[in-house]
Motif scaffolding. Structure first.
Motif, PDB file in Angstrom:
ATOM      1  N   UNK A   1       0.828  -1.205   0.000  1.00 35.17           N
ATOM      2  CA  UNK A   1       0.000   0.000   0.000  1.00 35.17           C
ATOM      3  C   UNK A   1       0.862   1.254   0.000  1.00 35.17           C
ATOM      4  N   UNK A   2       1.969   1.178   0.731  1.00 35.32           N
ATOM      5  CA  UNK A   2       2.861   2.339   0.801  1.00 35.32           C
ATOM      6  C   UNK A   2       3.531   2.627  -0.537  1.00 35.32           C
ATOM      7  N   UNK A   3       3.801   1.578  -1.288  1.00 37.20           N
ATOM      8  CA  UNK A   3       4.389   1.801  -2.627  1.00 37.20           C
ATOM      9  C   UNK A   3       3.422   2.631  -3.461  1.00 37.20           C
ATOM     10  N   UNK A   4       2.136   2.251  -3.424  1.00 40.62           N
ATOM     11  CA  UNK A   4       1.153   2.981  -4.223  1.00 40.62           C
ATOM     12  C   UNK A   4       1.086   4.442  -3.771  1.00 40.62           C
ATOM     13  N   UNK A   5       0.978   4.648  -2.464  1.00 42.55           N
ATOM     14  CA  UNK A   5       0.878   6.024  -1.942  1.00 42.55           C
ATOM     15  C   UNK A   5       2.091   6.831  -2.367  1.00 42.55           C
TER      16      UNK A   5
ATOM     17  N   UNK B   1      -1.894  13.810  -9.603  1.00 44.80           N
ATOM     18  CA  UNK B   1      -2.686  13.126  -8.583  1.00 44.80           C
ATOM     19  C   UNK B   1      -2.384  13.670  -7.200  1.00 44.80           C
ATOM     20  N   UNK B   2      -3.317  13.443  -6.275  1.00 50.68           N
ATOM     21  CA  UNK B   2      -3.027  13.767  -4.881  1.00 50.68           C
ATOM     22  C   UNK B   2      -3.717  12.762  -3.957  1.00 50.68           C
ATOM     23  N   UNK B   3      -3.091  12.560  -2.807  1.00 52.25           N
ATOM     24  CA  UNK B   3      -3.740  11.786  -1.752  1.00 52.25           C
ATOM     25  C   UNK B   3      -4.723  12.727  -1.070  1.00 52.25           C
ATOM     26  N   UNK B   4      -5.944  12.291  -0.907  1.00 52.82           N
ATOM     27  CA  UNK B   4      -6.963  13.172  -0.334  1.00 52.82           C
ATOM     28  C   UNK B   4      -6.819  13.228   1.182  1.00 52.82           C
ATOM     29  N   UNK B   5      -6.351  12.142   1.749  1.00 52.90           N
ATOM     30  CA  UNK B   5      -6.101  12.113   3.189  1.00 52.90           C
ATOM     31  C   UNK B   5      -4.883  11.217   3.409  1.00 52.90           C
ATOM     32  N   UNK B   6      -4.279  11.288   4.587  1.00 48.36           N
ATOM     33  CA  UNK B   6      -3.102  10.452   4.836  1.00 48.36           C
ATOM     34  C   UNK B   6      -3.469   8.987   4.635  1.00 48.36           C
ATOM     35  N   UNK B   7      -2.613   8.239   3.966  1.00 48.64           N
ATOM     36  CA  UNK B   7      -2.903   6.815   3.792  1.00 48.64           C
ATOM     37  C   UNK B   7      -3.071   6.141   5.147  1.00 48.64           C
ATOM     38  N   UNK B   8      -3.984   5.206   5.201  1.00 47.43           N
ATOM     39  CA  UNK B   8      -4.217   4.490   6.443  1.00 47.43           C
ATOM     40  C   UNK B   8      -3.827   3.032   6.226  1.00 47.43           C
ATOM     41  N   UNK B   9      -2.617   2.698   6.689  1.00 41.33           N
ATOM     42  CA  UNK B   9      -2.124   1.333   6.526  1.00 41.33           C
ATOM     43  C   UNK B   9      -2.167   0.936   5.048  1.00 41.33           C
TER      44      UNK B   9
ATOM     45  N   UNK C   1      -5.194   3.764   0.543  1.00 36.65           N
ATOM     46  CA  UNK C   1      -4.931   5.135   0.117  1.00 36.65           C
ATOM     47  C   UNK C   1      -6.161   5.677  -0.589  1.00 36.65           C
ATOM     48  N   UNK C   2      -6.454   6.943  -0.337  1.00 36.25           N
ATOM     49  CA  UNK C   2      -7.570   7.578  -1.022  1.00 36.25           C
ATOM     50  C   UNK C   2      -6.976   8.724  -1.834  1.00 36.25           C
ATOM     51  N   UNK C   3      -7.241   8.715  -3.141  1.00 33.09           N
ATOM     52  CA  UNK C   3      -6.582   9.691  -4.012  1.00 33.09           C
ATOM     53  C   UNK C   3      -7.573  10.226  -5.035  1.00 33.09           C
ATOM     54  N   UNK C   4      -7.106  11.231  -5.749  1.00 32.55           N
ATOM     55  CA  UNK C   4      -7.924  11.782  -6.840  1.00 32.55           C
ATOM     56  C   UNK C   4      -7.023  12.561  -7.783  1.00 32.55           C
TER      57      UNK C   4
ATOM     58  N   UNK D   1       2.353  10.361  -4.523  1.00 30.58           N
ATOM     59  CA  UNK D   1       3.076  11.537  -4.044  1.00 30.58           C
ATOM     60  C   UNK D   1       4.104  12.015  -5.057  1.00 30.58           C
ATOM     61  N   UNK D   2       4.638  11.098  -5.834  1.00 27.58           N
ATOM     62  CA  UNK D   2       5.670  11.471  -6.816  1.00 27.58           C
ATOM     63  C   UNK D   2       5.092  12.181  -8.034  1.00 27.58           C
TER      64      UNK D   2
END
Lengths: 505, 505
Positions: A382-386, A396-404, A407-410, A390-391
């Motif tokens: 999951x962290x790889x995706x987040x 794209x952006x993460x809408x909120x901090x990833x939780x474990x 990830x929620x993005x848009x 971020x890169x």
């Protein structure tokens, strides 16, 4: 079917499960079928004469499997994972030699006791307090069909206790507390029980989690208004964003309102309690200190296949006082003497499948270390995706901090400068639709305080880093294409003449 | 565990199921274990390192199986049967390749559609009216976990409809109607929903079934008292005695009270609807004419293993209006368009196991004729037992007319002339305890209007006439011994001098 026919059919089924799980990654994760595909392919009535099991099994492969969504596919990143471990399948198969409705100890002692023991094992695996162990004979754990049942049982127990304390309070003044991020099980329990459900708004800046002071304010307000909140469903790992309510603040606040029970729904994230390094962040110490009950779905991230949901309570009598009905045909010396647990009084229903067999197989075959390894791997993926999101802040952006592992993005506002929040939502909705057209990857959408976003959650056992890289590439390229598609008519829209021209040529 | 280890473990599990089902008749039906036997045999925490699947499987044989009650044993005559067919095991095994929570069509189209189709097949097998078919898009069938869930869903739908019609009626005036013979699911639903449950007394001379005129009288009385009954749970095949409520009279009466819904619980006896010759007696025509919903547990007498309970409704909108909550993360074009069924809105919970696979395997492999043959055989076997009881009126009596495969009997008053009804009950309670000490046969007790009696029900697939003869011999001999045991101290008690003498010699 005689025993030898069964043996043959059983071996074949095992072989097909082997084929399935060793090749699922090569197939589309999503089926390409239209509503009615199967109904149209099947006769409208059952056959008069019995059919050969091999024909049925072949039809299963030919007709059913093409319409199956593969939740165990390594590129399934939607909803939450649905465990389908081979260990669990074996355990469930053994349960077939002990088929019984398990409503009390006597109707199959081994089944009740194995549930009793494995629920204690899981409580220890998850770092839950001693208070929740069956061995205390005060608290204890029970397997429910799902988290909705678990929450319902907790609510019914809390209501029963509240009404025993305050018999003069009319039912319609009772209130269930949830947040706007609580799973729909809260609202559904309200519908079923005919009780109002008050959903607290939560803030973006609190990462969509409930704070203690907000709770206090609401209680005071509602009480002043003549309402009687009697339970709060806190969530550790919400469905939309993996938000974690501040169980410590909530619990501390509720010390001043001891009549309000606290049920913690950790249906998805609870499996991560197995890793000590995550417990603080998952508020396990606070759960241990304050929660009256807590629920974890083994059948999500927890390696046990459906249905298998754990519910632990600090005081089993709250359940049994609310739910015990013992008709004469179920009376038996062991049950009456109180030396055994009769699980029917811990649940909504009487009968129950022998589910602890698969839980036992999973806990033993993985061991604590194997269980932890599965959770840690999902989180790493999951962290790889987040990190990839971020890169690419230009897109794209993460809408909120990833939780474990979630990830929620848009599509980022910076990718479409000048568009309104409504237009950005519209763009992200189309973006999701474009992802959703694909069959090789599966994600789901959500809304967070009005913001349209996409969820990406790992947890399938066979997902590897390259699946994440491929998934990100698809998400990224689809974002770029969606932005382009979205901006084209917009530009034309700003320039009516060109639009007319383009129609003319 | 890798694929090849799974294949090996799977074959072994299949072999053990073969061994089990081919030898279960040679083992005691009831386990000889004391409370705590398994807890004491198992470690208090899960292992740190994963263990070999073969060791776990061996422990299952050595530790779990000795504590299992064998519901599929040919000498199991207790409660109601719990199906454990080999066909069902195969079907459930195939479901493992389509593990998913099935809450809507999109999350696995095949699973939703197979449920949709097999519920129509079963409706036809059972002779239910067209109105209950999914193909109508008005009524339809859904698999619930059990009959308690089915009743709860029916009650919630009825309450929701009633409150929509009469929003001014306060919740505490609502009433659920059952009879004293209704399964405890009625009382439990009342506990869970916080609604009063009024249980009609039923008469011995009506064979413990509810009559239309009694219902009318009660409705009038309760309405005059300001109560609002909104649903009646009728039973076709009660747990205690297999009584069948007069659904035709009830239905006719309820025509005058159209706001009161009728749910028919045929959890056990519903499987007999498969035989046209029993439908009239089972009130199937009346169910078809009057019932709003009907429930049959496939997992009792219906050849499908736990959990699998069928619920059919005449108007699916009553369910979905009461239970639909669609959060954003579950929204999808197919669901929104109304072209598909999203079964989460037909149930209490969101997630659900893929249960229609085993139903499909069973319906096809048995065929209508095979299914009927199973039911007819059970009934024939039950009749042998009832006939044996009738042949020994000096010792035993049937307390009520046998209901299909269920007989309720006791030591006859004529066996102990001059004893009071209380003493006779005491004797029969001891009689049951004496039977209950045995491990080679399993029966359960009940009370019918204060009369202590014993239930004998057939339905295990492998029961043969000789099992019935043996069972009757045991019941008869135990009765004779129990009568003797009971009369001995009595005679002494009536003759104090002899009692003293016997002490002196």
């Amino acid at each position: 079917m005689d025993i030898e026919q069964f043996r043959k059919a059983g071996y074949q089924a095992i072989d097909r499960i082997c084929d399935h799980y060793s090749s699922v990654q090569d197939r589309p994760v999503r089926p390409s079928v239209k509503p009615g595909y199967l109904r149209n392919a099947l006769p409208s009535a059952p056959p008069i004469k019995g059919e050969d099991i091999e024909d049925i099994a072949n039809d299963f492969q030919d007709l059913i499997m093409p319409g199956v969504m593969h939740w165990q596919h390594p590129s399934f990143f939607a909803y939450f994972p649905a465990a389908g471990t081979l260990e669990s399948i074996i355990g469930d198969l053994y349960a077939a030699t002990a088929m019984n409705p398990g409503f009390n100890w006597m109707c199959s002692p081994a089944c009740t006791e194995l549930e009793n023991v494995t629920m204690d094992w899981s409580a220890k695996l998850y770092g839950l307090s001693e208070d929740f162990l069956n061995s205390t004979n005060v608290g204890g754990g029970v397997i429910q069909t799902n988290a909705s049942d678990g929450a319902m049982v907790a609510i019914v127990a809390a209501r029963s206790r509240y009404q025993a304390l305050y018999p003069e309070v009319p039912t319609e003044k009772l209130v269930i507390y949830v947040t706007t991020q609580t799973h729909s099980l809260g609202l559904k329990a309200g519908l079923v029980l005919g009780l109002p459900v008050y959903a607290f708004p939560v803030r973006v800046e609190d990462n969509y989690s409930l704070r203690g002071e907000d709770l206090r304010e609401m209680i005071e307000m509602d009480r002043a208004d003549g309402k009687h909140p009697f339970i709060l469903i806190g969530t550790v790992g919400t469905t939309s964003s993996g938000a974690i309510d501040n169980i410590d603040e909530i619990g501390e606040t509720l010390l001043d309102y001891p009549d309000i029970r606290l049920h913690v729904d950790a249906a998805w994230l609870g499996a991560a309690f197995s890793c000590p390094e995550y417990r603080e962040r998952c508020r396990v110490p606070a759960i241990n200190k304050y929660a009256d009950s807590v629920c974890v779905n083994f059948h999500k991230w927890g390696l046990v296949s459906l249905d298998c949901s754990g519910l632990w309570v600090r005081d089993r009598e709250h359940l049994t006082r609310a739910l015990d009905i013992t008709p004469p045909f179920l009376r038996n010396p062991d049950g009456e003497s109180g030396t055994v647990v009769d699980y029917r009084n811990w649940s909504l229903a009487l009968g129950r499948r022998f589910r602890s067999a698969k839980l036992w197989f999973v806990l033993r075959s993985f061991g604590v270390e194997g269980y932890q390894a599965h959770i840690r791997k999902s989180i790493r993926l999951g962290e790889i995706f987040a990190e990839r999101v971020r890169q690419h802040p230009e897109t794209l952006e993460l809408v909120t901090s990833p939780s474990f592992s979630l990830s929620v993005f848009r599509i980022a506002p910076s990718a479409v400068p000048g568009v309104s929040e409504d237009e950005l939502n519209e763009l992200n909705e189309r973006y999701y639709q474009n992802i959703n057209k694909r069959k090789d990857i599966m994600l789901t959408q959500t809304k967070l305080n009005g913001t349209h976003c996409i969820r990406f959650v790992t947890g399938a056992q066979n997902t590897e880093p390259h699946h994440i890289e491929t998934a990100f590439r698809i998400c990224f390229e689809t974002a770029v294409a969606s932005i382009k598609e979205f901006m084209e008519p917009k530009r034309l829209g700003n320039c009516p003449q060109r639009q007319i021209l383009s129609r003319m040529t």
